[in-house]
Design a protein around this motif. Sequence first.
Motif, PDB file in Angstrom:
ATOM      1  N   CYS A 146       0.830  -1.206   0.000  1.00 30.93           N
ATOM      2  CA  CYS A 146       0.000   0.000   0.000  1.00 30.93           C
ATOM      3  C   CYS A 146       0.865   1.255   0.000  1.00 30.93           C
ATOM      4  O   CYS A 146       0.569   2.234  -0.696  1.00 30.93           O
ATOM      5  N   VAL A 147       1.943   1.236   0.771  1.00 24.98           N
ATOM      6  CA  VAL A 147       2.857   2.382   0.795  1.00 24.98           C
ATOM      7  C   VAL A 147       3.608   2.473  -0.526  1.00 24.98           C
ATOM      8  O   VAL A 147       3.734   3.551  -1.130  1.00 24.98           O
ATOM      9  N   LEU A 148       4.121   1.345  -1.023  1.00 24.25           N
ATOM     10  CA  LEU A 148       4.857   1.340  -2.287  1.00 24.25           C
ATOM     11  C   LEU A 148       3.977   1.825  -3.444  1.00 24.25           C
ATOM     12  O   LEU A 148       4.479   2.455  -4.383  1.00 24.25           O
ATOM     13  N   SER A 149       2.692   1.526  -3.388  1.00 23.88           N
ATOM     14  CA  SER A 149       1.798   1.916  -4.480  1.00 23.88           C
ATOM     15  C   SER A 149       1.694   3.426  -4.614  1.00 23.88           C
ATOM     16  O   SER A 149       1.305   3.943  -5.668  1.00 23.88           O
ATOM     17  N   GLN A 150       2.053   4.147  -3.568  1.00 25.76           N
ATOM     18  CA  GLN A 150       1.964   5.606  -3.589  1.00 25.76           C
ATOM     19  C   GLN A 150       3.282   6.258  -4.013  1.00 25.76           C
ATOM     20  O   GLN A 150       3.359   7.484  -4.118  1.00 25.76           O
ATOM     21  N   PHE A 151       4.318   5.444  -4.234  1.00 23.50           N
ATOM     22  CA  PHE A 151       5.604   5.952  -4.725  1.00 23.50           C
ATOM     23  C   PHE A 151       5.604   5.976  -6.248  1.00 23.50           C
ATOM     24  O   PHE A 151       4.899   5.187  -6.890  1.00 23.50           O
ATOM     25  N   ASP A 152       6.422   6.847  -6.825  1.00 24.91           N
ATOM     26  CA  ASP A 152       6.638   6.750  -8.270  1.00 24.91           C
ATOM     27  C   ASP A 152       7.614   5.606  -8.534  1.00 24.91           C
ATOM     28  O   ASP A 152       8.200   5.024  -7.601  1.00 24.91           O
ATOM     29  N   GLU A 153       7.821   5.252  -9.803  1.00 22.71           N
ATOM     30  CA  GLU A 153       8.623   4.067 -10.135  1.00 22.71           C
ATOM     31  C   GLU A 153      10.070   4.193  -9.653  1.00 22.71           C
ATOM     32  O   GLU A 153      10.649   3.230  -9.141  1.00 22.71           O
ATOM     33  N   GLU A 154      10.644   5.382  -9.769  1.00 18.95           N
ATOM     34  CA  GLU A 154      12.026   5.567  -9.334  1.00 18.95           C
ATOM     35  C   GLU A 154      12.167   5.325  -7.836  1.00 18.95           C
ATOM     36  O   GLU A 154      13.114   4.666  -7.376  1.00 18.95           O
ATOM     37  N   ARG A 155      11.201   5.837  -7.096  1.00 19.96           N
ATOM     38  CA  ARG A 155      11.258   5.673  -5.641  1.00 19.96           C
ATOM     39  C   ARG A 155      11.017   4.217  -5.247  1.00 19.96           C
ATOM     40  O   ARG A 155      11.604   3.713  -4.289  1.00 19.96           O
TER      41      ARG A 155
END
Length: 252
Positions: A146-155
């Motif tokens: 859920c947290v990763l889904s809110q990051f852009d691809e680079e992050r």
Amino acid sequence: MDETRKPTLIASVQRALRLMEVVASHPNGAPAKQLAREARLPLATTYHLLRTLAHEGYATRLPDGVWVLGERVEALHGQSRAQQLLARIRPTLMDLRDELGVAAYFSMHMDDEIRLIDIADGPRAPRVDVWVGFEDAAHATAIGKCVLSQFDEERRRDYLARHPLVDLTPHTITDPGRLFRSLESPSGLQYDREEYALGTACAAVPVTDAAGTVLGALAISCRPAKLARVERSAHLMRATADEIQRTLTLTP
């Protein structure tokens, strides 16, 4: 037994606490004699208490002879704020637990890691056995995804470069491409379908600040067969996430 009798109080503890209050009232510090006078303590007692407090890190004597609070007090203050936050969030998690009959979890993205902050569980809603830290298993948990889904691809790639996709169960996603595709959920919910622990499924929704910046995630865990019913109650999870957001926003 006399239930109205006064509790046993430790006088030395009372004196030490009173002395710390007096020290705290002088931002620029004060000498021992002044502290003793204001705390209404004998000078010898004041010196003994100050030396003890200094040894434990709760008081510090500066080069000019004045006394100030020590670093341990600031550490306690920080922990106290964290406990106050938990005290505000815990009832919200407990309400969700009781409403759905599942364990409820809250995590935050802190210091570039995903930290599990609190869990509301019970005999009828047992928690997941956290045998691998959530910060090291984001790819296998609903909270982490859920947290990763809110990051852009680079992050996302930066995070995964520091946290390998470890195979925890036969269902764990260990391919970055497949993981990234799984993060694109139209509903906003993320799932762990026995990817972290066999016999346990999880669902999570994001918790953001007022500007929409990721703060963390709210999740529940249950038996896999119960997950479909939980999905139908996603609105309750979102309402709880909104309530947590308001609590975080209003907590100083």
